[in-house]
Write an enzyme that holds these catalytic residues in place. Structure first.
Site, PDB file in Angstrom:
ATOM      1  CB  CYS A   1      -7.489  28.693  22.712  1.00 47.63           C
ATOM      2  SG  CYS A   1      -8.806  28.247  23.693  1.00 47.63           S
TER       3      CYS A   1
ATOM      4  CG  HIS B   1      -8.682  31.815  20.223  1.00 49.21           C
ATOM      5  ND1 HIS B   1      -9.254  30.429  19.653  1.00 49.21           N
ATOM      6  CD2 HIS B   1      -8.893  31.632  21.527  1.00 49.21           C
ATOM      7  CE1 HIS B   1     -10.063  30.042  20.468  1.00 49.21           C
ATOM      8  NE2 HIS B   1      -9.952  30.695  21.620  1.00 49.21           N
TER       9      HIS B   1
ATOM     10  CG  ASN C   1     -13.302  29.390  22.618  1.00 46.18           C
ATOM     11  OD1 ASN C   1     -12.282  28.769  21.826  1.00 46.18           O
ATOM     12  ND2 ASN C   1     -12.665  29.837  23.776  1.00 46.18           N
TER      13      ASN C   1
END
Ligand code: ACO
Length: 323
Positions: free
Chosen positions: A112, A250, A280
């Site tokens: 990520c 993020h 996500n």
């Protein structure tokens, strides 16, 4: 300052929408549980596309929007943890499919934090040797998800986004950065283990290809380390949190972002969020958010923005950019 300009941004989102209620039809979960703990309400999941298909769409959009041809690119960098294959990389597939004959291409694997690390790498390339390149974050995480594990299956989504960057003489680009890696804590988030079935292997340990995450460890890692790297990057740039116009973090969990906004004493409006729509999307999340905010005019020339990623590795990183 490493000078570059963000010429264009673009995203590619699979058309299929999977809501929290859709998941609750085949897994013991609920919209209430998912949205209250994460802020996620839906995600987009591919049908037949793989990661490179999404990345190619982003690359084509970027070139089309800029009125450029593929042979005008010097490099293509893709941040991804879900490549189609280990070789060729997603970036190399993109380079071949769009016909970027003058570009070199490679993938960067930092989960990520992939978009942040890849953008940092591109900034170095532009400030030293090259004129123009693409940075793309692309993920098909649905192939790494164990759809019988509700603790991770509800979190992730598929998507891709990227930016076309050019060297510039204007006062825009990377003001400062802080990137950190904590490999000794890698066990808290793993995915994609591969089986070695070689001729000489004894009893084979079955590989686990799917996401395994200790959510609480990653949560406390993010709320501790993202402020640390943001503070370090701000100090290097000789700026304070008030000097940042927009924070792009993020998009894993709304609670993580709210807690960081509070810690910095900044209004939550400066911390834009879109995980409600996409879940996500790992290395794609910051690029998707950036493209949406540029489109809406929320991010525009003249601003100073902070972007920060965190996740598997464990990795974390923050960049302060004058746009
Ligand atoms: N639906 C309903 N109940 C669930 C679900 C679900 N989808 N998932 C877990 N539960 C249950 C658990 O079984 C547990 O039940 P129990 O108490 O009876 O045992 C209970 O809910 C609490 O589970 P926790 O895992 O402790 O829940 P928590 O409050 O910690 O929230 C979450 C979990 C949302 C994952 C949180 O820990 C988090 O956001 N962590 C950070 C994750 C992250 O940011 N990752 C980013 C990096 S990803 C990357 O790099 C690719």
């Amino acid at each position: 300052m490493e000078k570059f300009t963000i010429v264009q941004s673009a995203r590619a989102i699979p058309s299929r929408v999977v809501t929290n209620d859709d998941l609750a039809l085949f897994m013991d979960t609920s919209d209430e549980w998912i949205s209250s703990r994460t802020g996620i309400r839906q995600r987009h999941i591919v049908d037949t596309e793989d990661t490179s298909d999404l990345a190619v769409t982003v690359a084509e959009k970027l070139l089309h929007q800029a009125g450029l041809t593929a042979d005008q690119l010097d490099f293509i960098l893709v941040g991804t943890m879900s490549p189609d294959t280990l070789s060729p990389s997603v970036a190399q597939i993109v380079q071949g499919k769009i016909g970027a004959h003058n570009a070199f291409a490679w993938d960067l694997s930092a989960a990520c934090s992939g978009f942040v690390y890849t953008l940092s790498m591109a900034s170095s390339l532009l400030s030293t040797r090259y004129e123009r390149g693409l940075v793309i974050g692309a993920e098909v995480l649905s192939k790494l998800v164990d759809w019988e594990d509700r603790s991770t299956a509800v979190l992730f989504g598929d998507g891709a986004a990227g930016v076309l960057l050019e060297r510039t003489t204007a006062a825009t680009g990377l003001l400062a950065e802080s990137l950190k890696t904590f490999g000794e804590r890698s066990q808290f988030l793993t995915a994609g283990q591969q089986q070695n079935a070689n001729h000489f292997a004894g009893t084979l340990k079955t590989a686990d290809p799917y996401f395994k995450m200790d959510g609480r460890e990653v949560y406390s890692f993010a709320t501790r380390e993202v402020p640390n790297v943001l503070n370090e990057a701000l100090a290097k740039a000789d700026l304070t949190p008030d000097d940042i116009d927009v924070y792009l973090l993020h998009q894993a969990n709304g609670r993580i972002i709210s807690s960081i906004a509070k810690r910095f004493g900044q209004p939550i409006e400066k911390f834009q969020m879109n995980m409600a729509s996409y879940g996500n999307t790992s290395a794609a999340s910051i690029g998707i958010l950036l493209d949406e905010l540029r489109e809406a005019g929320t991010v525009h020339a003249g601003q100073t923005i902070a972007i920060a990623g965190f996740g598997g590795g464990l990795t974390v990183g923050a960049l302060i950019i004058k746009v």
